[in-house]
Scaffold this motif. Structure first.
Motif, PDB file in Angstrom:
ATOM      1  N   LEU A 221      -2.520  10.180  -8.319  1.00 13.34           N
ATOM      2  CA  LEU A 221      -2.371  10.696  -6.958  1.00 13.34           C
ATOM      3  C   LEU A 221      -3.653  10.454  -6.167  1.00 13.34           C
ATOM      4  O   LEU A 221      -3.635  10.010  -5.018  1.00 13.34           O
ATOM      5  CB  LEU A 221      -2.046  12.192  -7.010  1.00 13.34           C
ATOM      6  N   SER A 222      -4.782  10.713  -6.841  1.00 15.99           N
ATOM      7  CA  SER A 222      -6.077  10.519  -6.185  1.00 15.99           C
ATOM      8  C   SER A 222      -6.230   9.078  -5.717  1.00 15.99           C
ATOM      9  O   SER A 222      -6.664   8.815  -4.594  1.00 15.99           O
ATOM     10  CB  SER A 222      -7.192  10.902  -7.155  1.00 15.99           C
ATOM     11  N   ASP A 223      -5.847   8.135  -6.585  1.00 17.80           N
ATOM     12  CA  ASP A 223      -5.968   6.722  -6.211  1.00 17.80           C
ATOM     13  C   ASP A 223      -5.086   6.396  -5.010  1.00 17.80           C
ATOM     14  O   ASP A 223      -5.504   5.693  -4.088  1.00 17.80           O
ATOM     15  CB  ASP A 223      -5.579   5.834  -7.396  1.00 17.80           C
ATOM     16  N   HIS A 224      -3.857   6.936  -5.049  1.00 14.11           N
ATOM     17  CA  HIS A 224      -2.966   6.664  -3.913  1.00 14.11           C
ATOM     18  C   HIS A 224      -3.526   7.262  -2.634  1.00 14.11           C
ATOM     19  O   HIS A 224      -3.458   6.650  -1.570  1.00 14.11           O
ATOM     20  CB  HIS A 224      -1.578   7.233  -4.189  1.00 14.11           C
TER      21      HIS A 224
ATOM     22  N   GLY B 152      -8.458  14.868   0.059  1.00 13.94           N
ATOM     23  CA  GLY B 152      -7.447  15.092  -0.972  1.00 13.94           C
ATOM     24  C   GLY B 152      -7.694  14.225  -2.188  1.00 13.94           C
ATOM     25  O   GLY B 152      -7.588  14.683  -3.332  1.00 13.94           O
ATOM     26  N   SER B 153      -8.058  12.975  -1.936  1.00 14.47           N
ATOM     27  CA  SER B 153      -8.300  12.055  -3.045  1.00 14.47           C
ATOM     28  C   SER B 153      -9.441  12.547  -3.931  1.00 14.47           C
ATOM     29  O   SER B 153      -9.346  12.524  -5.159  1.00 14.47           O
ATOM     30  CB  SER B 153      -8.613  10.676  -2.474  1.00 14.47           C
ATOM     31  N   LEU B 154     -10.507  13.026  -3.312  1.00 13.91           N
ATOM     32  CA  LEU B 154     -11.649  13.488  -4.117  1.00 13.91           C
ATOM     33  C   LEU B 154     -11.316  14.782  -4.847  1.00 13.91           C
ATOM     34  O   LEU B 154     -11.696  14.971  -6.004  1.00 13.91           O
ATOM     35  CB  LEU B 154     -12.878  13.640  -3.231  1.00 13.91           C
ATOM     36  N   VAL B 155     -10.585  15.654  -4.162  1.00 20.93           N
ATOM     37  CA  VAL B 155     -10.235  16.918  -4.799  1.00 20.93           C
ATOM     38  C   VAL B 155      -9.334  16.665  -6.013  1.00 20.93           C
ATOM     39  O   VAL B 155      -9.574  17.181  -7.104  1.00 20.93           O
ATOM     40  CB  VAL B 155      -9.538  17.857  -3.785  1.00 20.93           C
ATOM     41  N   THR B 156      -8.321  15.825  -5.824  1.00 19.98           N
ATOM     42  CA  THR B 156      -7.421  15.581  -6.949  1.00 19.98           C
ATOM     43  C   THR B 156      -8.151  14.878  -8.090  1.00 19.98           C
ATOM     44  O   THR B 156      -7.893  15.139  -9.260  1.00 19.98           O
ATOM     45  CB  THR B 156      -6.215  14.717  -6.532  1.00 19.98           C
ATOM     46  N   ARG B 157      -9.092  14.034  -7.743  1.00 16.25           N
ATOM     47  CA  ARG B 157      -9.829  13.368  -8.802  1.00 16.25           C
ATOM     48  C   ARG B 157     -10.652  14.378  -9.595  1.00 16.25           C
ATOM     49  O   ARG B 157     -10.715  14.329 -10.823  1.00 16.25           O
ATOM     50  CB  ARG B 157     -10.734  12.295  -8.228  1.00 16.25           C
TER      51      ARG B 157
ATOM     52  N   TYR C  39     -18.184   4.833  -8.268  1.00 13.98           N
ATOM     53  CA  TYR C  39     -17.004   4.827  -7.400  1.00 13.98           C
ATOM     54  C   TYR C  39     -16.943   6.143  -6.633  1.00 13.98           C
ATOM     55  O   TYR C  39     -16.732   6.167  -5.417  1.00 13.98           O
ATOM     56  CB  TYR C  39     -15.756   4.624  -8.253  1.00 13.98           C
ATOM     57  N   GLU C  40     -17.152   7.221  -7.360  1.00 13.15           N
ATOM     58  CA  GLU C  40     -17.043   8.524  -6.719  1.00 13.15           C
ATOM     59  C   GLU C  40     -18.192   8.769  -5.738  1.00 13.15           C
ATOM     60  O   GLU C  40     -17.994   9.331  -4.666  1.00 13.15           O
ATOM     61  CB  GLU C  40     -16.985   9.615  -7.789  1.00 13.15           C
ATOM     62  N   PHE C  41     -19.395   8.310  -6.106  1.00 13.62           N
ATOM     63  CA  PHE C  41     -20.526   8.457  -5.167  1.00 13.62           C
ATOM     64  C   PHE C  41     -20.199   7.752  -3.854  1.00 13.62           C
ATOM     65  O   PHE C  41     -20.391   8.299  -2.772  1.00 13.62           O
ATOM     66  CB  PHE C  41     -21.814   7.810  -5.703  1.00 13.62           C
TER      67      PHE C  41
ATOM     68  N   ARG D 240     -13.465   0.814  -4.159  1.00 20.55           N
ATOM     69  CA  ARG D 240     -12.135   0.876  -4.755  1.00 20.55           C
ATOM     70  C   ARG D 240     -11.870  -0.349  -5.615  1.00 20.55           C
ATOM     71  O   ARG D 240     -11.142  -0.284  -6.607  1.00 20.55           O
ATOM     72  CB  ARG D 240     -11.117   0.970  -3.624  1.00 20.55           C
ATOM     73  N   THR D 241     -12.418  -1.490  -5.239  1.00 23.01           N
ATOM     74  CA  THR D 241     -12.111  -2.718  -5.984  1.00 23.01           C
ATOM     75  C   THR D 241     -13.144  -3.001  -7.065  1.00 23.01           C
ATOM     76  O   THR D 241     -12.803  -3.145  -8.225  1.00 23.01           O
ATOM     77  CB  THR D 241     -12.045  -3.914  -5.022  1.00 23.01           C
ATOM     78  N   VAL D 242     -14.413  -3.044  -6.686  1.00 23.51           N
ATOM     79  CA  VAL D 242     -15.436  -3.490  -7.643  1.00 23.51           C
ATOM     80  C   VAL D 242     -15.926  -2.356  -8.525  1.00 23.51           C
ATOM     81  O   VAL D 242     -16.100  -2.514  -9.729  1.00 23.51           O
ATOM     82  CB  VAL D 242     -16.627  -4.117  -6.881  1.00 23.51           C
TER      83      VAL D 242
END
Ligand code: HEM
Lengths: 373, 671
Positions: free
Chosen positions: A10-13, A132-137, A150-152, A192-194
């Motif tokens: 979900l976080s990725d989406h 939302g993406s960070l929270v779900t992650r 990635y998260e930073f 997101r990619t590298v």
């Protein structure tokens, strides 16, 4: 505890969604700029006298700022980093459009205004998805969502966008939109990619409350420095433009095609002096936080490795970044270094920050190599 | 912003005399301090401007040239001798030099992150030598492998700190003087400064300034009202108020810079008086804090290694836990320790990020690994030798390399040289073993679920006890011969695969002399580091001071406001107000507008005010109401002056007129 795969996906989406929405918002900001320009139909004949008035306005700007400040935002005062942007924008409005020099007396086309507002709404939407993406992650991995590159990167973008939205609630700085969302988007896309790694737990050395403090401070200041780098570039563009205008006004140079074509966008920017001040305020705000991040990092290193400073590449580059931003503050205070030279220092410092974040982890690596990237 | 003028002298002149209709030395001395850039001492030429009194060196030179040495009591000669060092000192302590040195420091640190550093990873340096045989020695000579200890690196930061100390020396004195002194006197026409304004008041000039002083005081300015009867340079009566606020900015800035010096001091002292040692401890064993118990030890030059605090520590238990994918989760070492020779034993846990403090030292858990238990038996089954031998971890799954050296085997010496028959075993250890068809035995998990050893035996002279130190974790096989053994993998093989958990499959037989080797147990070991840095706390406190000073210095604004009143043609007076802020022109503009409204309300007659807002009673301005609510400067006067004031402000901003601040430093330099 195991990673919750559903949440991780979900976080990725969500982050993909945020990027898509940001992208549309960015187009909106760009369109707003474009429509403004079309609305003006800059014709060559009018360009020269206008340029002259613009040059004068540019020189007079500080005064307008000063005068308008009293009316527009006595309360804005010193507290906020955005005051200069505001006051200059307010000055523009107060002076009946002469602040935005080129299109003297011309109101912003309604279409452009609408598009700009839609872009802001989209930015807020994207911001929501991003959060939302960070929270779900974080929930998926049962930890704070800032444990790898990635998260930073995602957090830094979030900080930069948040800073922009925060400014926007109080001051008319929509002009900053396209210039800020674009780098944020590139940054996020790169992440997101590298840099992407699946959600997972932290290595023991990272599992400390100093991590939370240190990393939060580092991310916060980096986000602010990112904004300051954007305003520095804008300053350089506008500064160059104002010099050209001065040349034209003095009759030493003709109006060039580039000026006619891109003038609309550049004219929309606040006066270079305001951009310069905005940059200074951002850096003056970010610098103590960065200092704190470095010190918190040293305390953490002391707890984890038994030495507070060991010139590991990450530490070395944090130090270089710190020294460069200190040099910027010194440069600003040194006669003859303000403006252009200080801007150069600001960009050098931001490059050092970039090396610190990316090249050190990806190319040179030391003790700080967190679980791959 | 238009590019700042490169020569600051003329602009500074202009800025200092906003009311240039009359020459006002007072103005020059007054306005500059706030607009003055800290750069002032980098501009000795500006300081030497004739109007403000020549710097001593120039005076001395002039005196000497005119044979004035006698007049000067012979001090001219002396001064002239001191001239070059003084100039060098002034250049060194200038802000521009600080800026350049800061850049140099940043640039000089870069190679430290690009080349492998001996202090961080000596192995990488060796690799670099192997990979770049021509460049490595050159780099080495330039300090490329020890950048942060290289003389050129030290030169940069020492110069920077000398510059800083020199700079602080003057600034602290100026600031102390400013803290006890009065705000600098008002310029002749404060109303002409940026944002300044003027109006007519019915109050007499001296009453007007008293009223204005009250307003400013209530806004928490430090205020100096010219005493009644004071006169200006030209002999005119002086009715003025000088007010200043935000001294904390400079205080914070000084604290910040002083704390920087303290950090450097703390780091330096720490490296002289600190020490560190690493030691590998197998579960069940311990060590004491003496030089010889450490595997590696380094100490600052001023440490007496014979007098280390005699604590001791035993590793009772070690537990590592892992995620399912083998990523480490937590390490815990349970230890018993005594803080001194005859101190009671205490118990504690040491983990990553959670060191144990004993006295001024801290003990960190650096790493861990496995130590299998080896037993060498002779033909009759009698134990000849046994020991736990730590194996060096090679990867995240703790595949480890093992080297076992057994000098005393009981085998007789051989050959004409009677060289000893010693045994050695090399191989690798896998905590959770599976046999890969291609790679052979590999470890798939870091915990010891199915420990295995893959071992090869060697016979010959190990050259131990010959006075040459050797690495216990590697084997020089020059005088050794590999021998075949029998065991779980088969007969007469060069290597055997032993399974530690299976008593039937963990013995090698058929060793020379009919001996056998069993690997019958396993313990974990932990590596600890003892660190002592007695100045660590000093550095920490200085770091806190850095942050506090920095935030204060960047948040507080320093600003000055001046009010001047002149008798008007009829009765009453003309009142002017103006001010300067070095750091925050826009914010200050708003503040000045609000202040102006209050001062105006206090000095204008109680009659109908030009601004249509309820003006507060003349003599008691409401100090508590926020500036936003006060009437904005919509008066014609304010608007009218804006234009001119800008001219002044445009130049006042970058002006760095140093006269006032510079002179104390140059003229008060005692010979
Ligand atoms: C160790 C190296 C140094 C570092 C890291 C450093 C850092 C800083 C920083 C971050 C500021 C900004 C704070 C503020 O604007 O209030 C500052 C201001 C200042 N520094 Fe330094 N500094 C160093 C050395 C020096 C030296 C050698 C001098 C003397 C020439 C100096 C003189 C000043 C002055 C006068 C200011 C005030 C500028 C202002 O108020 O805008 N600094 N310094």
């Amino acid at each position: 505890m195991a990673v919750n795969e559903g949440l991780a996906h979900l976080s990725d989406h969500l982050v993909d969604g945020a990027m898509a929405v940001y992208a549309v918002a960015m187009l909106g900001y760009a369109a707003e700029f474009a429509f403004n320009r079309i609305g003006r139909t800059a014709d060559a004949a009018a360009a020269a006298p206008r340029a002259e008035s613009a040059a004068k306005t540019a020189l007079r700007e500080p005064a307008l700022v000063g005068a308008a400040a009293g009316q527009a935002s006595a309360a804005a005062g010193n507290v906020s980093a955005a005051a200069p942007a505001v006051t200059s924008a307010a000055a523009g409005k107060a002076a009946g459009g002469s602040g935005s020099a080129g299109d003297a007396g011309e109101a912003q086309p309604a279409r452009a205004l609408l598009i700009g507002r839609i872009a802001v709404v989209l930015t807020v939407l994207g911001w929501g998805l991003h959060v939302g993406s960070l929270v779900t992650r974080g929930l998926a991995a049962h930890r704070v969502p800032w444990g790898n590159m990635y998260e930073f990167s995602s957090m830094i973008c979030l900080i930069a966008i948040s800073a922009f939205l925060l400014l926007l609630t109080r001051y008319p700085v929509r002009w900053l939109g396209v210039f800020l969302v674009f780098p944020a988007l590139v940054y996020l896309g790169f992440a997101r990619t590298v840099l992407y790694v699946p959600a997972g737990p932290l290595v023991p050395a990272l599992n400390s409350y100093w991590l939370k403090i240190h990393v939060v401070a580092a991310i916060l200041s980096s986000g602010i420095f990112l904004v300051s780098a954007v305003t520095t570039v804008l300053f350089l563009v506008k500064d160059r433009w104002e010099h050209r205008l001065a040349e034209v006004a003095a009759g030493r140079a003709p109006v060039s095609a580039a000026m006619r074509n891109r003038g609309g966008i550049v004219m929309k920017l606040p006066a270079s002096a305001s951009l310069d001040t905005l940059t200074y305020r951002l850096i003056a705000f970010g610098f103590p936080i960065w200092t704190f991040a470095v010190i918190a990092g040293a305390i953490w290193a002391e707890a984890a490795w038994g030495r507070y400073w060991g010139w590991d590449p990450k530490e070395t580059w944090s130090f270089i970044t710190w020294v460069c931003y200190a040099a910027y503050l010194h440069a600003r205070a040194t006669a003859g270094w303000r403006g252009y030279k200080a801007a150069a220092v600001s960009l050098v410092a931001f490059s050092a920050l970039f090396v610190d974040y990316y090249l050190v982890n990806l190319v040179i690596s030391g003790l700080h190599s967190y679980a791959g990237v | 912003m238009t590019p700042p003028p490169t020569t600051s002298v003329p602009t500074a002149r202009a800025a200092n005399e906003p009311g240039s209709d009359e020459p006002t030395p007072v103005v020059g001395a007054g306005t500059d301090q706030i607009v003055a850039h800290p750069d002032e001492f980098s501009l000795p030429e500006a300081a030497a401007a004739p109007a403000s009194g020549a710097k001593p060196s120039a005076t001395a030179a002039a005196d000497a040239a005119s044979g004035g040495a006698a007049r000067d009591g012979g001090r001219g000669q002396f001064d002239r001798l001191l001239d070059p060092p003084r100039r060098a000192w002034r250049v060194l302590t200038s802000m521009r030099t600080a800026l350049i040195l800061l850049f140099l420091l940043a640039v000089a640190a870069i190679p430290g992150s690009l080349f492998p550093q001996r202090t961080i990873n000596p192995l990488k340096v060796q690799e670099y030598y192997a990979a770049h045989p021509t460049w490595a020695p050159i780099l080495n000579r330039l300090g490329g492998f020890h950048v942060f200890g290289a003389p050129w690196f030290a030169a940069i930061y020492l110069l920077l700190f000398i510059s800083l100390i020199g700079c602080l020396w003057s600034r602290v004195r100026w600031h102390l003087r400013a803290l006890v002194g009065r705000p600098p006197a008002a310029p002749s026409r404060p109303g002409r400064l940026a944002g300044g304004s003027s109006w007519a008041s019915t109050l007499a000039p001296d009453e007007a300034v008293v009223a204005a002083g009250k307003v400013l005081r209530s806004r928490r300015f430090r205020v100096a009202v010219a005493p009644p009867g004071a006169t200006r340079a030209g002999g005119d009566p002086d009715h003025s108020v000088a007010a200043e606020k935000g001294y904390l900015r400079e205080t914070g800035n000084l604290i910040f810079h002083i704390a920087l010096v303290v950090v450097l001091l703390g780091v330096g002292l720490g490296s002289w008086f600190g020490y560190q040692g690493t030691v590998l401890v197998i579960q069940g064993n311990g060590y004491s804090n003496t030089l010889i118990s450490y595997d590696q030890f380094s100490a600052g030059t001023l440490v007496d290694t014979a007098k280390l605090r005699p604590f001791s520590l035993d590793l009772d238990d070690f537990k590592a836990t892992y995620e399912a994918n083998g990523q480490p989760k937590d390490f815990v070492a349970t230890v018993a320790y005594a803080e001194d020779l005859d101190a009671p034993t205490k118990h504690a846990e040491i983990r990553v990020n959670h060191p144990l403090s004993i006295g001024g030292s801290k003990i960190y858990l650096l790493g861990h690994g496995y130590a299998p238990h080896f037993v060498l038996r002779d033909k009759s089954g009698k134990t000849v030798w046994e020991s736990y031998v730590p194996c060096t971890p090679r990867d995240g799954m703790f595949t480890s390399t093992c080297t076992v050296k057994i000098p005393d085997t009981g085998l007789p010496p051989v050959g004409p040289l009677r060289s000893p028959q010693q045994l050695a075993f090399t191989g690798f250890f896998t905590p959770t073993t599976i046999v890969d068809p291609v790679q052979g035995p590999v470890s798939v998990y870091p915990a010891a679920v199915a420990p295995g050893l893959f071992l090869t035996g060697w016979l010959g002279n190990l050259h131990v006890n010959e006075g040459i130190p050797q690495n216990i974790y590697s084997l020089d096989t020059q005088d050794l011969k590999q021998f075949g053994t029998d065991g779980p993998s088969g007969k007469a093989l060069p290597a055997q695969r032993l399974a530690l958990n299976d008593p039937k499959n963990r013995t090698m037989t058929g060793l020379p002399g009919g001996m056998s080797l069993e690997v019958d147990g396993l313990r974990e070991f932990a590596t600890f580091e003892t660190k002592s840095d007695p100045y660590k706390n000093l550095v920490l406190y200085a770091a806190i001071a850095i942050i506090v000073g920095l935030v204060t210095s960047l948040r507080v604004r320093r600003r000055r406001v001046w009010v001047r009143a002149r008798p008007a043609a009829g009765t009453g007076s003309t009142v002017e107000i103006g001010g300067l802020s070095r750091s925050d022109a826009e914010g200050f503009a708003a503040e000045l507008t609000a202040l102006t409204a209050r001062v105006r309300a206090a000095t204008e007659p109680p009659g109908p005010p030009p601004v249509a807002t309820p003006s507060p009673p003349a003599q008691s301005p409401p100090a508590q109401s926020p500036p936003a609510q006060s009437p904005p400067a919509q008066s014609p006067a304010a608007t009218a002056t804006t234009e001119d004031a800008t001219e002044a402000s445009g130049q006042a901003e970058p002006s760095a007129e140093p006269d006032d601040q510079n002179n104390p430093s140059s003229t008060r330099r005692e010979p």
